[in-house]
Design a protein around this motif. Structure first.
Motif, PDB file in Angstrom:
ATOM      1  N   VAL A 149       0.847  -1.215  -0.008  1.00  0.00           N
ATOM      2  CA  VAL A 149      -0.052   0.074   0.088  1.00  0.00           C
ATOM      3  C   VAL A 149       0.858   1.037  -0.134  1.00  0.00           C
ATOM      4  CG1 VAL A 149      -1.669   1.277   1.274  1.00  0.00           C
ATOM      5  CG2 VAL A 149      -1.764  -1.228   1.220  1.00  0.00           C
ATOM      6  N   ARG A 151       0.807   5.195   0.200  1.00  0.00           N
ATOM      7  CA  ARG A 151       0.150   6.363   0.524  1.00  0.00           C
ATOM      8  C   ARG A 151       0.682   7.479   0.117  1.00  0.00           C
ATOM      9  NH1 ARG A 151      -2.271   5.929   6.383  1.00  0.00           N
ATOM     10  NH2 ARG A 151      -3.365   4.293   5.264  1.00  0.00           N
ATOM     11  N   ASP A 164      -4.580   5.962  -0.958  1.00  0.00           N
ATOM     12  CA  ASP A 164      -3.947   4.850  -0.775  1.00  0.00           C
ATOM     13  C   ASP A 164      -3.720   4.101  -2.467  1.00  0.00           C
ATOM     14  OD1 ASP A 164      -3.388   5.106   1.642  1.00  0.00           O
ATOM     15  OD2 ASP A 164      -4.562   3.773   2.499  1.00  0.00           O
TER      16      ASP A 164
END
Length: 223
Positions: A149, A151, A164
């Motif tokens: 992930v 961000r 995200d």
């Protein structure tokens, strides 16, 4: 592991573009091989110690310039880092063309530093800005191995708003323009999602190309 169908290119924010599956499997394997060479010498893969005493959970190796908080230098422990290869600069220019979909997007882009981060299952990267460069040229990010992930935040602080994005093996992510100095980080790695055919048995390899703007200077002055 990557799915059967490639996701489309997406502009996540102004100047920030995600191109899934941009690197071929062969290109990923070649990058894994050369990253292993850089990780052994002349300055080996290591965890960076921060000024406050903390130690980063990712392991890193640098090419062209060595990043130490929060400046660039030519050596680590008195040893010069590996030279930045010309072919890597060409890869960066091709990446900008692919991301911004303009043949001229890579013109004048001269990255001279690569920061290679290796994430194991527990590694994370806190929200931060890439501000040590004197150039505002885009940062080119390449992912190999386990997905994560990623961000992407704003330019004002580490908190919201942020977006995200799932980055998989072979993905390209470029942030430039209005997003060049956006805070960004990696809150989660997804173990076991990588393809062993890349040559990476586990973990995530991230290669970011930067144009430092330092030329032949011996070091970035404190600031």
């Amino acid at each position: 592991m990557s799915g059967l169908f490639s996701l489309p290119r997406a502009e996540v924010a102004p100047g920030a573009v995600h191109v899934p599956g941009w690197l071929s499997l062969e290109e990923q394997r070649e990058l894994v091989v050369v990253c292993r060479e850089w990780a052994r010498s002349p300055v080996p893969l290591r965890r960076t110690r921060l000024p406050g005493g903390g130690v980063m959970s990712v392991r890193s190796v640098c090419v062209g310039w060595h990043w130490e908080p929060y400046r660039y230098v030519r050596t680590a422990d008195g040893v010069p880092v590996a030279e930045f290869p010309r072919w890597l600069g060409e890869l960066g220019r091709r990446a900008l063309v692919a991301a911004y979909q303009e043949d001229s997007a890579g013109a004048g882009y001269e990255p001279d530093m690569a920061l290679v981060n290796f994430y194991d299952a527990q590694a994370r990267m806190g929200m931060h800005q890439d501000r040590e460069e004197r150039s505002s040229a885009p940062v080119v990010s390449l992912s190999i191995g386990d997905s994560c992930v990623f961000r992407l935040g704003n330019t004002e602080g580490r908190g919201r708003p942020y977006t995200d994005v799932e980055l998989g093996s072979g993905d390209l992510f470029v942030f430039g323009g209005e997003s060049r100095f956006a805070f960004h980080g990696v809150p989660k790695v997804r173990p076991g999602t990588g393809d062993p055919a890349t040559g990476l048995a586990g973990g995530r390899l991230n290669i970011t190309l930067r144009e430092t703007g330092l030329g032949r200077e011996p070091a970035n002055p404190p600031g």
